[in-house]
Every structure is written in structure tokens, then in C-alpha cells.
Design an enzyme around this catalytic site. Sequence first.
Site, short mmCIF file in Angstrom:
data_model
loop_
_atom_site.label_atom_id
_atom_site.label_comp_id
_atom_site.label_asym_id
_atom_site.label_seq_id
_atom_site.Cartn_x
_atom_site.Cartn_y
_atom_site.Cartn_z
CD GLU A 250 -3.08 -1.02 2.20
OE1 GLU A 250 -4.24 -1.33 1.92
OE2 GLU A 250 -2.73 -0.63 3.34
CD GLU B 264 -4.81 -6.15 2.42
OE1 GLU B 264 -5.61 -5.40 3.03
OE2 GLU B 264 -3.58 -6.14 2.61
#
Length: 592
Positions: free
Chosen positions: A208, A284
Site C-alpha cells: 500500500e 485484500e
Amino acid sequence: MLNVMSVLFLTAVSACSSPVVGPSPGTGAKESHLLRLDWSTLIPLWLRHRKLGLQAKGQNFMLEDSIFWIFGGSIHYFRVPKEYWRDRLLKMKACGLNTLTTYVPWNLHEPERGKFDFSGNLDLEAFVLLAAEIGLWVILRPGPYICSEVDLGGLPSWLLQDSGMKLRTTYKGFTEAVDLYFDHLMSRVVPLQYKHGGPVIAVQVENEYGSYNKDPAYMPYIKKALEDRGIIELLLTSDNKDGLQKGVVHGVLATINLQSQQELQLLSTFLFSVQGIQPKMVMEYWTGWFDSWGGPHNILDSSEVLETVSAIIDSGSSINLYMFHGGTNFGFINGAMHFHEYKSDVTSYDYDAVLTEAGDYTAKYSKLRDFFGSVSGIPLPPPPDLLPKMSYEPVTPSYYLSLWDALKYMEEPIKSEKPINMENLPVNNGNGQAFGYILYETTISSSGILSGLVCDRGQVFVNSVSIGFLDYQTMKIIIPRIQGYTVLRILVENRGRVNYGNNIDNQRKGLIGNLYLDNSPLKNFRIYSLDMKKSFFQRFDMDKWSTVPEAPAFPAFFLGGLSVGLSPADTFLKLEVCRTPFFSGSHLSGIQ
């Protein structure tokens, strides 16, 4: 004979239409090196000669020459007792998933510079080989930053000894540490890759980073660091919708993290705009969410989960369930969030996941097993039986040791003119203190207004009398009238370093900077490191404990015995709030 568990507490600090290709089974009867395993007799003929690995071709993933759908789930080996790895992975396989994903926590594997630990619950290689034995492929997410709601996002706290440290950048002090860590880690990972006969089909580049994005040279550096050390499988990035635009790296497949169906359109339109026709992947899909101390338990309805998972697959995307099984933030490894206010993550990492923290089945499991079974079109293995559990009698502490009495059994305090933050204490072979508590003492001779920056929560004592707390909201406290020279004490609790956001460089714990009395800096401190490790408690022999008095003085340690009988079964320890003064601390200090 009865087995007895000793429980120690520190109190009074804080109250699809395409076919699905299944994974090749391996074997792992022993946790031996991968090269000792005879894979050739265990894999299908079409995978005997591994050459191409997982590839992104057009809109499909390909494994060798066949279309491959990633049906993944996340389990973190460091959050599950090693004895239960097999149980959890068998349950994953029985749910119809074909790929395991896991993070690798740098801070746990390198607690001291150059000193690595891959033993016991941290045996990454054994975990990956066990996944192969059970018939699961593996996507590895080695960081170095992983977020994962662990302390400092998995970065070791000793990095913060450098006052100029710039984490997650190409700052020399950071990259030198990453290079040494990757030298060691990748030597373990390389033999586990698909093209070397192992189950690792893809490796994630950091985590991320688009949400952080402080250095445009950083992600290319991490990509090269992986490739230079022998990573030859497909590389991926992973970003949420806010960071997706800035997280793309040339030559690396971008994937997205999300929870709602509304974000699926973003997945399709944005990814097409930046990388053309490529396989889509939700790295995710959040099956639940983590919890913070003092907040509610987050839940996500099983019907909504099934609906969203179905929509993701119907859109032509592969998927990874985060989390399939959350587990536990053992010890003090939990992270925190700090935006408008500081919020520490709880010890449980149940996450309202597909399996509970104890590994039990949920409504999500039943619905997703039916769904993935229908999609794959092949019979699924039966789910393993649930493990036995036991409810034991309440534990009443029998023995007691005041913190003030315990100080004389500890090592000599560190003497310093000014306060020293936890990370810079001259302990742990020069690596500072990572977790636990820290006690500061100095002498004052007058009352006044005490002020300073305390991270995260400090209980203030005049001699042994508590007069209040300092934290992020309360940065001043009145010292009442005193007579003569008096000991001022501040017991500071590290409640977890922030694991996500732009302020990770500022996660030093304890007293930060000077402590002032009426704007004059206090000096001549005695500092005790209370790291709460097993070695810490080994100083307290039984002859140092006394029976619990009617009115115990806090803070204190309490010792109680739990009789579990001849056939121990799974259980958990619940600290009832406001039922007894013994359980007022936010952290359980240890179970032996």
C-alpha cells in the site's frame, strides 16, 4: 498431577466460466530443506517441468499454459500457534481456496540488528512448506513494511534510534537496514519459489505504498532489491482506492484492496487505464475489520460477504480473503492508528474473519465453501473437526509484588540528565526497548505544573501516590504541595506504534524531549526498562512474592495459578472489566 499456568499482570496503568487450476500438492513430513523433497512424484505431469510460473497474459492469469484463478486467503503464521498451522490450512483447503497469502514481519524476525529469528512460531519456511504439502500455492508479502495492524507496520523499532530516520524511503539509514534484512530473508525465500519447485507463485512489492508515497524512487528500489536477490516469480503491488493511482510500479502488476462492491468499478476502469488489459486481482477483500481498545467489535454480515465475493468473481477478478483467519496479536505486537485521536489495536485479531480467532467455523465459512465448491466444480475435502475447548474456573491471584518493591530486584537503573525515549535506551545489546513499559524517576522540591509529551500514557506518582495521567489529550498536570525533596515517578505504557499513516517516523515511545515543572526542565533521571519479557519476570523468585493484601498498593504484579488437569484443551483468558481491582491494565503482561 495438575498442569499449572502462571499468570502475571501489571495493573493500574490505563483502564466463473473459465476452468480453475488447482495447486500441486507437495510433501512436508519433515521441516527439512525444500531440496530434500521429492516433488517429481507428487505433481501432475503437466507441472513436472516448471518453466513459466504464474504469468499475466491478457485478462487471465496463466500457470504454465493453463488459465489460473487465484482463490486466496490470508493467514499470518506469527498470529497462530505453530501447532495449529495444519488445522487452519486444512480448513482453508476445505473451503475451496487454492492460495495462501501471508505477510512477513521484519520486527519479529530481526529483533536486534543482524540477529535473526525464524524459529518456532516464526518458522516461515516450515509454514510455506506445510501449505505446499496440503496443496496450496503461496503469495508472499515480505514488506519490508506490511501494515497488518502490527507495531510500526512490521518495521523494527530500533530503526527509530536514528533521529533523522525516514522510513519507507531511500534514506540511506533505512535502505542499508532493508538490504541486510533482505539478504537474509530472501536466501530463505528463493528456494521456495515455483520455478525452484516450491509453492511461491508471486511476491508482493512492499504494501500500500500509494497511500504513503513520500519517495518516487522507493518502490523501484524495493523491486530491484527483490530481483537482485533472486526473486523470479510474478511481482505484485497492493493498494486501496485512495492510494491506487500513486502505487503503480513499472513492470509490476497492480492489485486493489477493498470491501464494497461500489469499488469494483474503480478496479476495472482505473487498472485498465494504467496497465491496459491485465488480469484483475483483489489482493485484500476485507471479510471484517480489526478492533481498537474501547471501541465496538467490528462485524460484517455473512450474506454481504458472499454477495461481494460473488460479484468480484463474476467481474472476472481473482480474489484474496483478508482475513481468512486472523488469530492473535500475541504479547505486545499490536499496532495502532493515530489520525484525530490515538487508538490502540486490541490483542485479538479475530477480524470477524471466515474462521474465528479460535479457528472455529462461521456462517461466512459455510457460505463461501458452498460458493467456491460450485465455482471449482470439483469435490472439496471435508472440513476438519473442531478442536476441543474447555471452560476453566476463574483465576484469583494469590501472590502479589508491588512495582516499587520489584525495583530493587531489577538491574541498576539507567542514569541520564534528560529523559531517554524507549527506542534509545542502552539496553537489548544497544537496540533499545521495543515493547512494554518504562519508568522514569527524578527528584523535585516544589509543587507546580508538570508538562511534557508522553507516548502513549503515563501515570504520574509523587513518591508512591498516583496523582493522575499524562497522554495525548492531557499534557499538563498539577503537582500538589509537597514538603522537601520528593520522588517524582512517571510510569509510561507503550500501547503500540502506529501501523498506518504518514506519521510512522514519529513513533518513539516514553518521554519525548524534556519534562518541565513550571516551564523549567527537570534533570537527573533514573530510568527503568520494564520490557515484560520472560527474562524480566525470571528475576522475581517465589520468595520475593507475598500473599495478596486486603488493600494492595498499585501498580503491582499479581500471580495466580490455573489448574488445567491431565488433558489440557483450548481456552482463552478474559479480563473482566470493573469486576475486581486486579485487572485494570490494558495489557496482559505474560502467560507462562
